[in-house]
Design a protein around this motif. Structure first.
Motif, PDB file in Angstrom:
ATOM      1  N   VAL A 138       0.837  -1.196   0.000  1.00  0.00           N
ATOM      2  CA  VAL A 138       0.000   0.000   0.000  1.00  0.00           C
ATOM      3  C   VAL A 138       0.879   1.256   0.000  1.00  0.00           C
ATOM      4  N   ASP A 141       2.282   1.795  -3.525  1.00  0.00           N
ATOM      5  CA  ASP A 141       1.210   2.229  -4.431  1.00  0.00           C
ATOM      6  C   ASP A 141       0.864   3.707  -4.205  1.00  0.00           C
ATOM      7  N   TRP A 142       0.820   4.116  -2.950  1.00  0.00           N
ATOM      8  CA  TRP A 142       0.553   5.534  -2.650  1.00  0.00           C
ATOM      9  C   TRP A 142       1.736   6.408  -3.049  1.00  0.00           C
ATOM     10  N   HIS A 146      -0.497   5.666  -7.249  1.00  0.00           N
ATOM     11  CA  HIS A 146      -1.413   4.677  -7.830  1.00  0.00           C
ATOM     12  C   HIS A 146      -1.236   4.537  -9.341  1.00  0.00           C
TER      13      HIS A 146
END
Lengths: 172, 172
Positions: A138, A141-142, A146
Motif C-alpha cells: 500500500v 502504491d501511494w 497509484h
C-alpha cells in the motif's frame, strides 16, 4: 530501496520472499536483507527477475545499521513502516515532496527501538496489526500515486497477457 | 468477505495470518479459510479482534466450492485475485459499480483452473509474480477508494496512538 530487517531462516523465508516480490512488482529498485546471508532467497528472487524482466536488485547479509547509516550519509531519507507511526494519508504528501532517495524499512516481528528514532518518517498503513507485506504494498502504491500497477519490465522472457477468464503467457 | 483457498498447515500458517490481518485492517468483514480446520489460526485472529476491536469474522474448514456456490446462489459476486487477470486500474470502476456483496478469492500457490471460470472478475494487481497478501491489500484499498486507512474499530481494548518517533498505546 527496501531494507528488510529481522529476517530469520527458516521462519521468515516465505514472508521475506513476499516482501521482495511486492517490492519488485510495485516499483522499488531492490531489497537489502539485513544481517543474514540467505543465498537461497537471493537466488529465488533473481530467478524471477531473470524470467520476468527488469533490473531488480537483491542483496543479503550487511548489518542493517551499516546499510542505514551509509544511506543517510549519502543524503538519502528513511521511511519506517510501523503500525505505531503517523497515518499514511496524513504524511504521504510530505514524503512525496522530498526529493531524496528513500530507504523503506520493513521489519519482522520485533523491531529494535532505536529504529523509531533513526527513521525520518515512521509511517502507519493503518494503526492496526497488519502484515509488513501489505504495508509495503500500500505504501509503494501511494508513493507512486497509484500509477505503477501496469509495470512493463525490459528483457522479460515471460510476459503474462491479461485475460478475462484463463491464463495466457507469452514467451520470448 | 475474503475466501482463502489452498491453505496448508504448517506451510501457509504465517502467510494466511497475514492475509487475515490485512483483510481486517483494510475493511473486509471476514475470511473463510477453505477446506482446512486450522483452529490455531482462527484463535490467533480472534485474539487480535478481541484486543483491537471490531467484528471481524473468521471461519475455517468448509470446502471452497460450497462456500463459493452458496455465495453466488445468494446473489453475491466473486472477485479472484490473480496475476493472469485484467489489470486492476482497468476493471475497478466496473467492480465498484456493482452493488452485490463481493467474495474476494486469494489463492496460495496452485489455484484450481476452474476458479478462472467461476469468478465474475479475475483481477491482476500487476501482471507480475506478487504476494497474495499485497494483492489483497492493494485491491481492498482501491475498492474502498483509498479512504479506509484510518479505521476505528468499536470495542477496542488496545488503541495505537499515532506517534512521530516512538510507540504509544492506550488501553481500556
Amino acid at each position: 530501496m527496501i531494507l528488510r530487517i529481522g529476517h530469520r531462516i527458516p521462519r521468515d523465508e516465505r514472508v521475506t520472499t513476499h516482501v521482495c516480490l511486492t517490492a519488485r512488482a510495485l516499483g522499488a529498485d531492490g531489497v537489502f536483507i539485513s544481517n543474514v546471508h540467505d543465498s537461497q532467497l537471493v537466488k529465488t528472487i533473481n530467478d524471477v527477475t531473470q524470467r520476468f524482466g527488469g533490473g531488480f536488485h537483491v542483496e543479503a547479509g550487511e548489518p542493517w545499521r551499516s546499510t542505514l547509516s551509509k544511506w543517510k550519509r549519502e543524503g538519502g531519507k528513511v521511511v519506517h513502516l510501523t503500525a505505531y507511526g503517523i497515518s499514511l494519508p496524513k504524511i504521504i504528501d510530505e514524503i512525496r515532496g522530498s526529493r531524496e532517495d528513500k530507504l523503506v524499512v520493513v521489519g519482522a516481528e520485533k523491531v529494535p527501538g532505536e529504529m523509531y528514532g533513526l527513521a525520518n518518517w515512521n509511517v502507519a498503513v493503518t494503526n492496526q496489526p497488519i502484515s509488513e507485506v501489505s504495508a509495503l504494498a500500500v505504501f509503494l502504491d501511494w508513493l507512486f500515486e497509484h500509477a505503477r500497477l501496469e509495470p512493463q519490465f525490459p528483457n522479460a522472457k515471460i510476459r503474462i497477457i491479461p485475460t478475462e477468464h484463463g491464463k495466457t503467457v507469452a514467451t520470448d
